[in-house]
Design a protein around this motif. Sequence first.
Motif, PDB file in Angstrom:
ATOM      1  N   ALA A 202     -15.905  -6.264  11.436  1.00 43.06           N
ATOM      2  CA  ALA A 202     -15.821  -6.532  13.006  1.00 43.06           C
ATOM      3  C   ALA A 202     -14.558  -5.974  13.777  1.00 43.06           C
ATOM      4  N   ALA A 203     -13.529  -6.074  13.287  1.00 44.89           N
ATOM      5  CA  ALA A 203     -12.352  -5.775  14.120  1.00 44.89           C
ATOM      6  C   ALA A 203     -12.294  -4.224  13.788  1.00 44.89           C
ATOM      7  N   LEU A 204     -12.393  -3.628  12.781  1.00 42.78           N
ATOM      8  CA  LEU A 204     -12.349  -2.303  12.759  1.00 42.78           C
ATOM      9  C   LEU A 204     -13.683  -1.582  13.699  1.00 42.78           C
ATOM     10  N   LYS A 205     -14.605  -2.081  13.580  1.00 47.02           N
ATOM     11  CA  LYS A 205     -15.736  -1.562  14.357  1.00 47.02           C
ATOM     12  C   LYS A 205     -15.410  -1.744  15.987  1.00 47.02           C
ATOM     13  N   GLN A 206     -14.906  -2.774  16.291  1.00 43.31           N
ATOM     14  CA  GLN A 206     -14.429  -3.023  17.710  1.00 43.31           C
ATOM     15  C   GLN A 206     -13.615  -1.976  18.069  1.00 43.31           C
ATOM     16  N   ALA A 207     -12.236  -1.807  17.125  1.00 42.58           N
ATOM     17  CA  ALA A 207     -11.242  -0.972  17.444  1.00 42.58           C
ATOM     18  C   ALA A 207     -11.676   0.398  17.641  1.00 42.58           C
ATOM     19  N   HIS A 208     -12.617   0.868  16.743  1.00 43.55           N
ATOM     20  CA  HIS A 208     -13.124   2.046  16.847  1.00 43.55           C
ATOM     21  C   HIS A 208     -13.988   2.579  17.972  1.00 43.55           C
ATOM     22  N   GLN A 209     -14.771   1.717  18.330  1.00 36.45           N
ATOM     23  CA  GLN A 209     -15.726   1.662  19.543  1.00 36.45           C
ATOM     24  C   GLN A 209     -14.622   1.794  20.765  1.00 36.45           C
ATOM     25  N   ASP A 210     -13.561   0.885  20.870  1.00 40.27           N
ATOM     26  CA  ASP A 210     -12.796   0.956  22.035  1.00 40.27           C
ATOM     27  C   ASP A 210     -12.062   2.153  22.111  1.00 40.27           C
ATOM     28  N   SER A 211     -11.577   2.966  21.002  1.00 39.33           N
ATOM     29  CA  SER A 211     -10.737   3.994  20.763  1.00 39.33           C
ATOM     30  C   SER A 211     -11.826   5.248  21.468  1.00 39.33           C
TER      31      SER A 211
END
Length: 221
Positions: A202-211
């Motif tokens: 979930a953290a990886l997906k959120q960080a990628h989306q925010d990036s």
Amino acid sequence: MQLEVWSDIVCPWCYLGKRRLEEALGQFAHADEVKVVWRSFQLDPSYPKGQPRPVPEALAEKLGASPARVAAMQGHVTALAAEVGLDYHLDKSIMANTFDAHRLTHLAREYGRGAELHERLMLANLVEAENVDDADTLVRLAAEVGVPAEAARRVLAGDEYAADVEADIRQARAFGANGVPFFVLDRRYGISGAQPTEAFLAALKQAHQDSATGAGTAAAR
């Protein structure tokens, strides 16, 4: 995306966290965009060099706990580790100062083998019950992953990379980490502890989306 991981070689929760992170990366569609950087940390920097002790004995003394209590604690993390394919032998593991081992991981990075040596050292201590504060052992383990033995011996004989280890530890403290494992995504998101695989994903997906959208907060604190 850059993912920095602070861990200690003798930390059973760190190795467990590493495997859970790897599981998450295996399920992450953009894993090829993630650069994982391993950082040094010492859970007990005051532990004396050159004085290896059985971990159960050292923990019982440090925590003021009974042998049965220590065995239960170790059994709990051993069972969790088994779920991700790790065969811990913590009852035989050796307490050791890890500063020199961490220095070698920085040397290994120069040869493009930093992650490999970090993995090998954890396996050696937590599964194979090796002493990671013994120079000959460290040289052998480094050589196994492609670090020239002569370079490893040279580093262990001096103080090379000591400043790098200390800098890693200072940075972890600056981010507010008092223990490990500790994970930082793009210097914006901090994750503490050996979280479940789903939490890492979930953290990886959120960080990628925010990036991708330019969102997100400033550096982890």
